[in-house]
Write an enzyme that holds these catalytic residues in place. Structure first.
Site, short mmCIF file in Angstrom:
data_model
loop_
_atom_site.label_atom_id
_atom_site.label_comp_id
_atom_site.label_asym_id
_atom_site.label_seq_id
_atom_site.Cartn_x
_atom_site.Cartn_y
_atom_site.Cartn_z
N GLY A 1 -18.88 -8.90 -2.22
CA GLY A 1 -18.05 -8.48 -1.10
C GLY A 1 -17.61 -7.04 -1.27
O GLY A 1 -16.46 -6.77 -1.62
N ALA A 2 -18.53 -6.10 -1.04
CA ALA A 2 -18.24 -4.69 -1.30
C ALA A 2 -17.66 -4.02 -0.06
O ALA A 2 -18.16 -3.00 0.41
CB ALA A 2 -19.50 -3.97 -1.76
N ILE B 1 -11.78 -2.99 -0.52
CA ILE B 1 -11.30 -3.10 -1.89
C ILE B 1 -12.46 -3.24 -2.86
O ILE B 1 -12.52 -2.58 -3.90
CB ILE B 1 -10.32 -4.28 -2.04
N GLY B 2 -13.42 -4.11 -2.53
CA GLY B 2 -14.57 -4.28 -3.40
C GLY B 2 -15.36 -3.00 -3.58
O GLY B 2 -15.81 -2.67 -4.68
N ASN C 1 -6.08 -12.31 -1.31
CA ASN C 1 -4.65 -12.35 -1.00
C ASN C 1 -4.22 -13.81 -0.81
O ASN C 1 -5.03 -14.68 -0.53
CB ASN C 1 -4.35 -11.58 0.29
N LYS D 1 3.37 -10.60 -4.28
CA LYS D 1 2.53 -9.92 -3.29
C LYS D 1 2.58 -10.64 -1.95
O LYS D 1 2.66 -10.01 -0.88
CB LYS D 1 1.09 -9.87 -3.81
N ASN E 1 3.71 -9.32 1.76
CA ASN E 1 2.90 -9.39 2.98
C ASN E 1 3.66 -10.06 4.11
O ASN E 1 3.64 -9.60 5.26
CB ASN E 1 1.61 -10.17 2.69
N ASN F 1 4.39 -7.03 6.69
CA ASN F 1 3.26 -6.93 7.62
C ASN F 1 3.64 -7.13 9.08
O ASN F 1 3.14 -6.40 9.95
CB ASN F 1 2.15 -7.90 7.22
#
Length: 234
Positions: free
Chosen positions: A7-8, A11-12, A103, A205, A209, A213
Site C-alpha cells: 500500500g504505497a 504514508i506508505g 488508524n 491517536k 482523530n 477531525n
C-alpha cells in the site's frame, strides 16, 4: 534489509522513499497510474523545498510476485487488507516482521492480550475474522503513523508535517526485533520510540482523530490552526 511496503499511498510511499534512501532494498505494492508512474520514473517525495527520488524500487500490483521479506509495512487501509490476506504468505517467511500502520483499533487488538476479551476478533474492522485467523500475531509489531502526507499525483508524495512512528510489541516486551525496527526507522529519518503499551498510544491517536477531525472538516483548518485559535483551542 528487504522491506516491502504493502500500500504505497501517502504514508506508505513516504516511508518507502525514506527507507530506500537509507540504503535498504524496498519493494512497493501499488496499482493503476500510481504504479505506472513508479515503474517509469521512480517515486518522488517532496518535503518542503527538498525532493528525494527513489528510482530503484521494485514495484508491482501483485504481492504474489515478491519473495519473503525481512520487514513488511502494512500500509493499506483496514478494509483493504482482507482482499489480499491470502497473498501475504508470499512475503512472510519464518523470521519476517509485519508492522501495522492502520488508524483506529486494529484487528489484532485482543491478540496477545490479557483480560476478559483476550483472543477476541474485532468485528468492526475484521467482520469475517479473516485477518484474525490468517495473519499470525507472532509476526506483528504495532505502529502508530503520526505524519501527514498526500499523494499529490501519480508517483509523487508530498509530506505535510510530522515524522513520528512509535512501535511496540503486542505483548509489551522490548524485543530484539522491535529494537531492530526502531533502529531502521530512525536510520530513515523518522522518530520511532519503543512503546511498552502500544494499545494506549493507539487510543491517544484515535481520541485525537475523534476530537480534531470533525472541527477540521467543518472549518477547513489545520490542527495547528485549531490549537492556536482560542475558541477551538478551548
Amino acid at each position: 534489509m528487504k522491506v516491502c511496503v504493502v500500500g504505497a499511498g501517502a504514508i506508505g510511499g513516504y516511508m518507502a522513499v525514506r527507507i530506500a534512501a537509507a540504503g535498504h532494498e524496498v519493494s512497493v505494492v501499488a496499482r493503476g497510474p500510481h504504479l505506472a508512474a513508479i515503474k517509469s520514473q521512480g517515486m518522488r517525495l517532496i518535503e518542503g523545498d527538498q525532493e528525494t527520488i527513489a528510482r530503484n524500487l521494485i514495484a508491482t500490483d501483485s504481492i504474489g510476485e515478491l519473495g519473503p521479506q525481512d520487514l513488511v509495512l502494512m500500509a493499506l487501509k483496514a478494509h483493504q487488507i482482507e482482499p489480499i490476506v491470502d497473498s501475504l504468505s508470499s512475503v512472510i517467511g519464518p523470521e519476517t516482521v509485519m508492522v501495522t500502520l492502520q488508524n483506529g483499533i486494529p484487528w489484532w487488538y485482543f491478540q496477545k492480550f490479557s483480560g476478559p476479551y483476550a483472543g477476541r476478533p474485532v468485528r468492526s474492522v475484521d467482520p469475517d475474522g479473516a485477518l484474525f485467523e490468517k495473519i499470525n500475531p507472532d509476526c506483528l509489531i504495532g505502529c502508530i503513523a503520526y505524519p501527514a502526507a498526500t499523494l499529490a499525483e501519480p508517483g509523487v508524495i508530498r509530506h505535510v508535517e510530522g515524522n513520528r512512528f512509535p512501535v511496540g510489541e503486542l505483548d509489551g516486551s522490548e524485543s530484539a526485533r522491535v529494537r531492530t525496527v526502531s533502529v531502521l526507522f530512525e536510520g530513515a529519518g523518522f522518530k520511532s520510540r519503543i512503546l511498552t503499551d502500544i494499545r494506549s498510544e493507539i487510543w491517544l491517536k484515535l481520541w485525537g482523530n475523534l476530537t480534531f477531525n470533525p472541527i477540521s472538516a467543518l472549518t477547513h483548518s489545520t490542527l495547528e490552526d485549531i490549537c492556536r485559535f482560542p475558541l477551538t483551542r478551548e
